[in-house]
Design a protein around this motif. Structure first.
Motif, PDB file in Angstrom:
ATOM      1  N   SER A  67       0.781  -1.213  -0.057  1.00 11.94           N
ATOM      2  CA  SER A  67      -0.044  -0.179  -0.150  1.00 11.94           C
ATOM      3  C   SER A  67       0.806   1.236   0.057  1.00 11.94           C
ATOM      4  CB  SER A  67      -0.867  -0.021   1.269  1.00 11.94           C
ATOM      5  OG  SER A  67      -0.209   0.062   2.320  1.00 11.94           O
ATOM      6  N   HIS A  68       1.902   1.091   0.996  1.00 13.96           N
ATOM      7  CA  HIS A  68       2.911   2.515   0.972  1.00 13.96           C
ATOM      8  C   HIS A  68       4.174   1.913   1.459  1.00 13.96           C
ATOM      9  CE1 HIS A  68       0.713   2.553   4.603  1.00 13.96           C
ATOM     10  NE2 HIS A  68       1.649   3.260   5.309  1.00 13.96           N
ATOM     11  N   ALA A 111       3.379   6.274  -2.088  1.00 11.58           N
ATOM     12  CA  ALA A 111       1.957   5.497  -1.930  1.00 11.58           C
ATOM     13  C   ALA A 111       1.498   4.903  -3.229  1.00 11.58           C
ATOM     14  CB  ALA A 111       0.885   6.389  -1.359  1.00 11.58           C
ATOM     15  N   TRP A 115      -3.990   1.237  -4.147  1.00  9.07           N
ATOM     16  CA  TRP A 115      -4.328   1.017  -3.009  1.00  9.07           C
ATOM     17  C   TRP A 115      -5.078   2.151  -1.941  1.00  9.07           C
ATOM     18  CZ3 TRP A 115      -4.115  -2.744   0.642  1.00  9.07           C
ATOM     19  CH2 TRP A 115      -3.713  -4.117   0.211  1.00  9.07           C
ATOM     20  N   MET A 116      -5.070   3.335  -2.797  1.00  5.73           N
ATOM     21  CA  MET A 116      -5.789   4.520  -1.971  1.00  5.73           C
ATOM     22  C   MET A 116      -7.400   4.316  -2.070  1.00  5.73           C
ATOM     23  SD  MET A 116      -3.783   7.738  -3.522  1.00  5.73           S
ATOM     24  CE  MET A 116      -1.901   7.660  -3.318  1.00  5.73           C
ATOM     25  N   PHE A 131      -5.861   4.138   3.254  1.00  4.98           N
ATOM     26  CA  PHE A 131      -5.810   2.967   1.992  1.00  4.98           C
ATOM     27  C   PHE A 131      -6.731   1.945   2.343  1.00  4.98           C
ATOM     28  CE2 PHE A 131      -1.507   4.890   2.641  1.00  4.98           C
ATOM     29  CZ  PHE A 131      -0.936   5.504   1.555  1.00  4.98           C
TER      30      PHE A 131
END
Length: 154
Positions: A67-68, A111, A115-116, A131
């Motif tokens: 995700s990040h 990021a 996934w945001m 996320f």
């Protein structure tokens, strides 16, 4: 030609007599599409996996599972689902290597756009990205405009 999509002319010349493969790209100007192509062509490691460490194990993870990635106490970490893993290189190296999948949202975080889930505004006027795994990160003002621009293109 598809409406809304820039046409790109592609020529492939197969010559068994050449000694070494060569890719030549002729462009009018650098843009995000060309940067994506270049990063795929020059990406280190043909398998495209990222080695992440958790406890005493090293996991080989697909970039789309992350995700990040962020730096904390001069160390780099990545979130895969709800688990935090250690990444051996720097945040800058990660951002350069995977720039076709990830976007910088602050000095300390890159990021994965896919996934945001949504954004929240705080009382102080900051923007927070949430996320799909429930993790949250602050989007700095410096990168908010670029993020908005990238999201509106998709």
């Amino acid at each position: 030609m598809v409406k809304g999509v820039d046409a790109v002319k592609v020529n492939v010349n197969i010559d068994p007599n050449i000694k070494e493969d060569e890719i030549i790209i002729s462009i009018k100007e650098m843009n995000t599409k060309v940067e994506k192509i270049l990063s795929i062509i020059t990406e280190e490691g043909a398998n495209g996996v990222i080695p992440l460490q958790r406890e005493e194990r090293v996991y080989l993870v697909n970039p789309q599972e992350i995700s990040h990635v962020f730096s904390e106490d001069n160390k780099c970490f990545a979130f895969r689902d709800k688990e935090k893993y250690r990444y051996k290189d720097t945040l800058k190296q990660f951002a350069e290597r995977f720039r076709h999948n990830f976007m910088r949202i602050s000095k300390y975080c890159v990021a994965n756009i896919s996934w945001m889930e949504y954004f929240e505004a705080t009382f102080g006027g900051s923007l927070v990205v949430v996320f799909k795994n429930g993790e949250k990160e602050i989007v700095s003002r410096k990168y908010a405009k670029e993020l908005k621009k990238a999201l509106l293109k998709e």
